[in-house]
Design an enzyme around this catalytic site. Structure first.
Site, short mmCIF file in Angstrom:
data_model
loop_
_atom_site.label_atom_id
_atom_site.label_comp_id
_atom_site.label_asym_id
_atom_site.label_seq_id
_atom_site.Cartn_x
_atom_site.Cartn_y
_atom_site.Cartn_z
N CYS A 161 5.33 -41.89 -55.79
CA CYS A 161 5.22 -42.12 -54.35
C CYS A 161 5.05 -40.79 -53.61
O CYS A 161 4.08 -40.07 -53.84
CB CYS A 161 6.45 -42.91 -53.90
SG CYS A 161 6.44 -43.50 -52.21
N HIS A 162 5.99 -40.43 -52.74
CA HIS A 162 5.94 -39.18 -51.99
C HIS A 162 6.63 -38.03 -52.73
O HIS A 162 6.67 -36.91 -52.23
CB HIS A 162 6.60 -39.36 -50.62
CG HIS A 162 5.81 -40.18 -49.67
ND1 HIS A 162 5.73 -41.56 -49.76
CD2 HIS A 162 5.05 -39.84 -48.59
CE1 HIS A 162 4.97 -42.02 -48.79
NE2 HIS A 162 4.54 -41.00 -48.07
N GLY A 163 7.15 -38.28 -53.92
CA GLY A 163 7.83 -37.25 -54.70
C GLY A 163 7.01 -35.99 -54.93
O GLY A 163 7.56 -34.88 -54.90
N GLN A 193 5.30 -34.37 -53.01
CA GLN A 193 5.34 -33.45 -51.88
C GLN A 193 6.17 -32.21 -52.22
O GLN A 193 5.85 -31.10 -51.77
CB GLN A 193 5.91 -34.13 -50.63
CG GLN A 193 4.98 -35.16 -50.03
CD GLN A 193 5.60 -35.87 -48.84
OE1 GLN A 193 6.77 -36.25 -48.87
NE2 GLN A 193 4.82 -36.05 -47.79
#
Length: 166
Positions: free
Chosen positions: A100-102, A104
């Site tokens: 997912c947004h990990g 980032q």
């Protein structure tokens, strides 16, 4: 093996809970680190005990890293120590799983240029701008990095990560 999970409040609940239990089921020691010891709360209200503050983490004492998504990575990536942990572990070739947004956090660590991976589609441009060959697939394995997009990819994500840990 000792596995570290970096997260904070507003994590995507299943993206932290599932790998935590799946990896424990495989016999690994799994610890959660955040801004401070105590408890963090997911987007949907699930709570998780925090074993270590980022400042207490020695990345040399861990064999692998998990970066769940949700809103947490937006804040975690602003913590210099957390980014340093991710950078060191990734650069040393230790297994790293992000979903997912990990990623980032890995973008902020500057370690993704030239790598092939995936993420939540909403950060596709960020991934590409960081030098990632972004692929829309349920799981992508590139060396020590296993990446996935969304909660529906959890089984494939952990299946591939567990293989790296053997």
């Amino acid at each position: 093996m000792r596995v570290l999970i970096l997260s904070a409040d507003q994590f995507e609940d299943v993206e932290l809970i599932y790998p935590y239990h799946r990896l424990k089921e495989e016999g690994h020691e799994v610890l959660v680190a955040s801004f401070k010891r105590g408890v963090i709360t997911g987007k949907h209200g699930y709570t998780v005990n925090v074993d270590l503050a980022f400042e207490e983490v020695n990345p040399d004492e861990f064999d692998a890293l998990v970066l769940p998504g949700g809103r947490a990575p937006e804040r975690v990536r602003l913590n210099e120590k957390a980014v340093e942990i991710a950078k060191k572990m990734f650069s040393e070739g230790k297994p790293v799983a992000s979903i997912c947004h990990g990623p980032q956090i890995l973008i902020s660590a500057g370690v993704l240029r030239g790598r092939r991976g995936t993420s939540y589609p909403g950060i596709k441009d960020d991934m590409i701008n960081a030098g990632v060959d972004w692929v829309d697939a349920e799981v992508v394995v590139d060396g020590n990095w296993v990446s996935s997009r969304v909660p529906g990819d959890l089984y494939a994500w952990m299946r591939e990560f567990v293989k790296l840990l053997k």
